[in-house]
Scaffold this active site. Sequence first.
Site, PDB file in Angstrom:
ATOM      1  N   GLY A  16      21.722  -3.123  20.986  1.00 32.19           N
ATOM      2  CA  GLY A  16      20.548  -3.107  20.120  1.00 32.19           C
ATOM      3  C   GLY A  16      19.877  -4.468  20.058  1.00 32.19           C
ATOM      4  O   GLY A  16      20.555  -5.484  19.903  1.00 32.19           O
ATOM      5  N   ASN A 112      29.753  -6.628  20.783  1.00 36.10           N
ATOM      6  CA  ASN A 112      31.154  -6.354  21.107  1.00 36.10           C
ATOM      7  C   ASN A 112      31.328  -5.731  22.494  1.00 36.10           C
ATOM      8  O   ASN A 112      32.094  -6.223  23.319  1.00 36.10           O
ATOM      9  CB  ASN A 112      31.760  -5.399  20.066  1.00 36.10           C
ATOM     10  CG  ASN A 112      31.424  -5.793  18.647  1.00 36.10           C
ATOM     11  OD1 ASN A 112      30.263  -5.768  18.255  1.00 36.10           O
ATOM     12  ND2 ASN A 112      32.432  -6.138  17.871  1.00 36.10           N
ATOM     13  N   THR A 140      24.193  -9.816  17.564  1.00 37.51           N
ATOM     14  CA  THR A 140      24.300  -8.548  16.847  1.00 37.51           C
ATOM     15  C   THR A 140      23.848  -8.734  15.410  1.00 37.51           C
ATOM     16  O   THR A 140      24.250  -9.690  14.753  1.00 37.51           O
ATOM     17  CB  THR A 140      25.724  -7.960  16.860  1.00 37.51           C
ATOM     18  OG1 THR A 140      25.759  -6.783  16.047  1.00 37.51           O
ATOM     19  CG2 THR A 140      26.755  -8.936  16.341  1.00 37.51           C
ATOM     20  N   ASP A 142      24.782  -6.828  13.155  1.00 40.57           N
ATOM     21  CA  ASP A 142      25.908  -6.370  12.345  1.00 40.57           C
ATOM     22  C   ASP A 142      26.834  -7.503  11.914  1.00 40.57           C
ATOM     23  O   ASP A 142      27.630  -7.327  10.991  1.00 40.57           O
ATOM     24  CB  ASP A 142      26.734  -5.335  13.118  1.00 40.57           C
ATOM     25  CG  ASP A 142      25.921  -4.119  13.519  1.00 40.57           C
ATOM     26  OD1 ASP A 142      24.913  -3.833  12.850  1.00 40.57           O
ATOM     27  OD2 ASP A 142      26.288  -3.457  14.514  1.00 40.57           O
ATOM     28  N   MET A 187      21.627  -0.856   8.359  1.00 40.17           N
ATOM     29  CA  MET A 187      22.508  -0.845   9.519  1.00 40.17           C
ATOM     30  C   MET A 187      23.817  -1.575   9.199  1.00 40.17           C
ATOM     31  O   MET A 187      24.012  -2.074   8.100  1.00 40.17           O
ATOM     32  CB  MET A 187      21.807  -1.504  10.709  1.00 40.17           C
ATOM     33  CG  MET A 187      20.644  -0.704  11.260  1.00 40.17           C
ATOM     34  SD  MET A 187      19.839  -1.603  12.619  1.00 40.17           S
ATOM     35  CE  MET A 187      18.764  -0.315  13.247  1.00 40.17           C
ATOM     36  N   GLY A 188      24.688  -1.649  10.213  1.00 46.05           N
ATOM     37  CA  GLY A 188      25.934  -2.374  10.047  1.00 46.05           C
ATOM     38  C   GLY A 188      27.143  -1.715  10.661  1.00 46.05           C
ATOM     39  O   GLY A 188      28.201  -2.317  10.769  1.00 46.05           O
ATOM     40  N   ARG A 189      27.029  -0.434  11.019  1.00 43.85           N
ATOM     41  CA  ARG A 189      28.142   0.326  11.583  1.00 43.85           C
ATOM     42  C   ARG A 189      29.382   0.207  10.700  1.00 43.85           C
ATOM     43  O   ARG A 189      29.354   0.551   9.545  1.00 43.85           O
ATOM     44  CB  ARG A 189      28.429  -0.093  13.031  1.00 43.85           C
ATOM     45  CG  ARG A 189      27.286   0.226  14.007  1.00 43.85           C
ATOM     46  CD  ARG A 189      27.772   0.383  15.423  1.00 43.85           C
ATOM     47  NE  ARG A 189      28.686   1.511  15.567  1.00 43.85           N
ATOM     48  CZ  ARG A 189      28.293   2.782  15.722  1.00 43.85           C
ATOM     49  NH1 ARG A 189      27.014   3.082  15.780  1.00 43.85           N
ATOM     50  NH2 ARG A 189      29.190   3.746  15.848  1.00 43.85           N
ATOM     51  N   GLU A 246      25.171   2.280   6.576  1.00 44.50           N
ATOM     52  CA  GLU A 246      25.201   3.520   7.361  1.00 44.50           C
ATOM     53  C   GLU A 246      26.624   3.964   7.690  1.00 44.50           C
ATOM     54  O   GLU A 246      26.869   5.137   7.960  1.00 44.50           O
ATOM     55  CB  GLU A 246      24.424   3.322   8.666  1.00 44.50           C
ATOM     56  CG  GLU A 246      25.049   2.281   9.602  1.00 44.50           C
ATOM     57  CD  GLU A 246      24.270   2.057  10.885  1.00 44.50           C
ATOM     58  OE1 GLU A 246      23.255   2.736  11.088  1.00 44.50           O
ATOM     59  OE2 GLU A 246      24.690   1.184  11.687  1.00 44.50           O
ATOM     60  N   ARG A 300      15.643  -4.764  12.393  1.00 46.94           N
ATOM     61  CA  ARG A 300      16.081  -5.659  13.465  1.00 46.94           C
ATOM     62  C   ARG A 300      14.913  -6.160  14.330  1.00 46.94           C
ATOM     63  O   ARG A 300      15.112  -6.975  15.229  1.00 46.94           O
ATOM     64  CB  ARG A 300      17.124  -4.963  14.341  1.00 46.94           C
ATOM     65  CG  ARG A 300      16.571  -3.881  15.243  1.00 46.94           C
ATOM     66  CD  ARG A 300      17.671  -3.145  15.969  1.00 46.94           C
ATOM     67  NE  ARG A 300      17.142  -2.288  17.028  1.00 46.94           N
ATOM     68  CZ  ARG A 300      17.810  -1.328  17.634  1.00 46.94           C
ATOM     69  NH1 ARG A 300      19.072  -1.100  17.291  1.00 46.94           N
ATOM     70  NH2 ARG A 300      17.257  -0.610  18.593  1.00 46.94           N
TER      71      ARG A 300
END
Length: 420
Positions: A16, A112, A140, A142, A187-189, A246, A300
Site C-alpha cells: 500500500g 513486512n 507502512t 501501519d 487502517m492498521g490491520r 479495522e 494514506r
Amino acid sequence: MTEELTGNVLVAQSGGPTSVINASLAGVVTEALNHDCIEEIYGALNGVEGILTEQLIDLANESQQNIRGLCHTPGSALGTCRYKLKSEQDFDRAIEVCKAHNIRFFFYIGGNDSQDTADKISKHAQAKGYEMRVIGIPKTVDNDLVVTDHCPGYGSVVKFLCSTIRELALDHESMGNHDLVSIVEVMGRNAGWIAAGTSIAKRRNQPEDAPHIILLPEVAFDAAYFVSQVQEVLKKNKFCLVVASEGLVDSNGNYVTAGSAQDSFGHSQLGGVGDYLQKILNDNMPSVKVRTCKPGHSQRAAAHCSSLTDSNEAFMCGKKAVQAAVAGESGKMVALVRGDSDKYVCETVLAGLSDVANGVKHFPESWISEDRIGVSFQFNKYILPLLQGEVKVPYENGMPSYVRLSKTRVPQKLAPYTLA
C-alpha cells in the site's frame, strides 16, 4: 575494505502506498547520482511484477524537477503490487532480469511482506553466485515493522486523521444534543498504532475532546462494555466520537469483520468495522443517531497534510540505503532509531532482512489506558515528534500540483514472462 562493486541500480515499490513513499524513492535517486560506481538508475514498474516482466524505466532520465517533486507527491510513483514470488522459476527469472541489466544494487521500498521478498531475492542471488547488494527501505502507515522505532508513512497518516477528527468534532458539537455517535474506521490491520495515534487530536487538559473512545486490535472487543462506555460519554458530552481499527478482534482472537477474500500473502481483506459497531449501537441505543466515517485510502494519500518530519525521514532512508549498499552491505533494511536526548533526534541503523520479514510490532500494552478504550499520556512523547512540520505542496489554479514520472522505458533483453 570492501571491494568496490560497479553496476546499475534497480529500485521498486510494493504494498500500500503512503503520502511519503516517493520521498524514499527521491532519496535513492538523489544519492545514487553521487556515486561513480553506479552507472544507471532503473525503476521497476509495479514492484516485483515489473522485475519479472522486465518493465523497467530510466530514472536518471527524469528531470530534477520531477525527482524533487516526488517529495510532495503521494501514491507509488513507480506503481505497486502485492504479488508474491511463488516458485523457483519466479526467483530465477528475477535474477535473470537483474543479470541482463547488470543490476548490482537493488532497493525495495515496502512493508513486512516486501522485506520478506527482498530477503528471499538477496538469498537467491547468493545461491546463484550473482553478486548483488539488496537493501530494504521501510514503508507502512501501519507502523508495524519490527526493529525500527517507527516507519515512514506513519506520522503523516496520523497527522491527517487527527486533523480530520478535530474538524469532525467541531461539526458534531454544533449538531449533537447528547444523542449523536460518530464512528471513524481507520487502517492498521493487526496493530493499533494508527488508531492510537488519533489520541493526539485531544488538546492537553481537555478530556471532553474527541476521540472519546479508541478501539484497538490489541484489546478484545466486548460489545456490552462498548455500549456502556458510549452511554457514559453521551451523559457528559453532546456527542461521542469513536475511532475503531479495522483489525478489531473478539475474545477468541478472530476479526469481528473480515471478508473471505485474501491477498497473495494470505492476508484477509479487512473493512466494515464501522458498520458493525453502528449496528450494535442501533440495536441497543435506538434513540441515538449513529454515523460512520471511513477515510479509507484517503488517509494514506493525503500529501496536503503530510508531516515534514515524516517526509524528511523517508528521504533519509532512501539515501542511507544507497550509502549502505555502496559500502558493501546487503541483506539489510534501513531502520530508524530515536536518540536518547530530550530533543527529538532520529538516526538510521541496519537490521537484517530476515529479522524484519513477516514480523508484526503490536501497540505496547503499557501504553493502553486502564479503561481499555484509550491510550496513556506516555504515548505522547513517542508520537508528537513524528507529526511536526508541514510539507510544502505547490498549488496551481487552486489545486495541489503533483508530479508524474515520464517513465522512459529501458529496452527489454529477455523473452516475455507470464506471471503465475
